[in-house]
Design an enzyme around this catalytic site. Structure first.
Site, PDB file in Angstrom:
ATOM      1  CB  SER A   1      -4.164  -8.847  -5.900  1.00 35.26           C
ATOM      2  OG  SER A   1      -3.967  -7.789  -6.816  1.00 35.26           O
TER       3      SER A   1
ATOM      4  CE1 TYR B   1      -0.296  -6.862  -2.620  1.00 34.27           C
ATOM      5  CE2 TYR B   1      -0.945  -6.821  -4.940  1.00 34.27           C
ATOM      6  CZ  TYR B   1      -1.278  -6.764  -3.591  1.00 34.27           C
ATOM      7  OH  TYR B   1      -2.601  -6.628  -3.219  1.00 34.27           O
TER       8      TYR B   1
END
Length: 269
Positions: free
Chosen positions: A131, A144
């Site tokens: 990501s 995350y």
């Protein structure tokens, strides 16, 4: 040319499903995975295997089943992942551990499971879907970001350790894409009386709005296809809007405090 065999974790929906369908259209034999096959009785896009990236026995069983059918595995795409949001102080640690188990340890379990077969073949490709959030510590998304950043760095080392085996490993970091990730994300509750209630609540709405207005995940599929056809794949790839990708460039160009201020302004904190 022999048909290439692809395994995509988390292939039943979202980015994984989009990548699987696109690669199938390009002549690849695609297998996706899901934690519970019973939830997808009518799935016809490509073959699905039952596999939980947190369960080593489950992984070994699925890999054995695939190899028994096909005799080889050319591509592993580590796509399965979960989201998590919340103030670090108020996020239950068991939820932090669960997220690392899926987003970081899960891909490592998968890589360990397929490397012997790829080494035996003398070739193979592994793409870790990370990501753009993994390049920076984002407020209320720290965990995350940490899981994806850890996978990015681990891939750098893995490439060097496996360079003599004909195996190419790359990271692909997407930005915001329109998927169902928000529905499965763990949200630390916005608690009355919490010192984080207002800034976290506002940031959570902003995060969800970005996902809802995200780009078509076919862009990720197109990039995966490009990576698979590159003679010498790079370590890091990014796919997303110009500003999302440029945010990584700015992190390296700007002083830390200046970059921090940009993030604070973006999230209105």
């Amino acid at each position: 040319m022999e048909q290439k065999i692809v395994l995509i974790t988390g292939g039943s929906s979202g980015i994984g499903k989009s990548v699987g369908n696109y690669l199938k259209s390009k002549g690849y034999k695609v297998y996706g995975t899901t934690r519970n096959l019973a939830n997808y009785p009518d799935f016809k896009d490509f073959d699905l295997l039952e596999l939980d990236v947190r369960d080593i026995d489950s992984i070994q069983k699925a890999i054995s089943e695939l190899l028994e059918k096909e005799g080889r595995l050319d591509v592993l795409i580590n796509n399965a992942g979960v989201g998590i949001t919340g103030p670090i102080e108020e996020t239950p640690h068991e939820e932090i551990l669960k997220t690392f188990e899926t987003n970081f340890h899960g891909p490592l379990h998968m890589i360990k499971a397929v490397l012997p077969q790829m080494r035996k073949q003398g070739n193979g490709r592994i793409i870790n879907i990370t990501s753009i959030a993994g390049y920076m510590g984002l407020p209320y998304r720290a965990i995350y970001s940490a899981t994806k950043g850890a996978l990015e760095l681990t891939t750098e080392a893995l490439r060097m350790e496996t360079k003599d085996f004909g195996i190419h490993i790359s990271n692909l970091a997407p930005g915001d894409f329109a998927t169902n990730i928000a529905s499965g994300r763990y949200h630390a509750p916005v608690m009355e009386g919490s010192p984080y209630r207002i800034p976290y609540g506002n940031t959570l709405k902003l995060i969800n709005d970005h996902v809802d207005s995200g780009s078509d995940p076919i862009q990720v599929a197109l990039m995966v296809y490009c990576i698979l056809n590159a003679k010498k794949p790079k370590v890091h790839y990014k796919v997303g809007s110009f500003m999302q990708k440029f945010s990584i460039v700015l992190k390296y160009l700007l002083p830390d405090k200046a970059y921090e201020k940009l993030l604070l302004n973006h999230y209105k904190l």
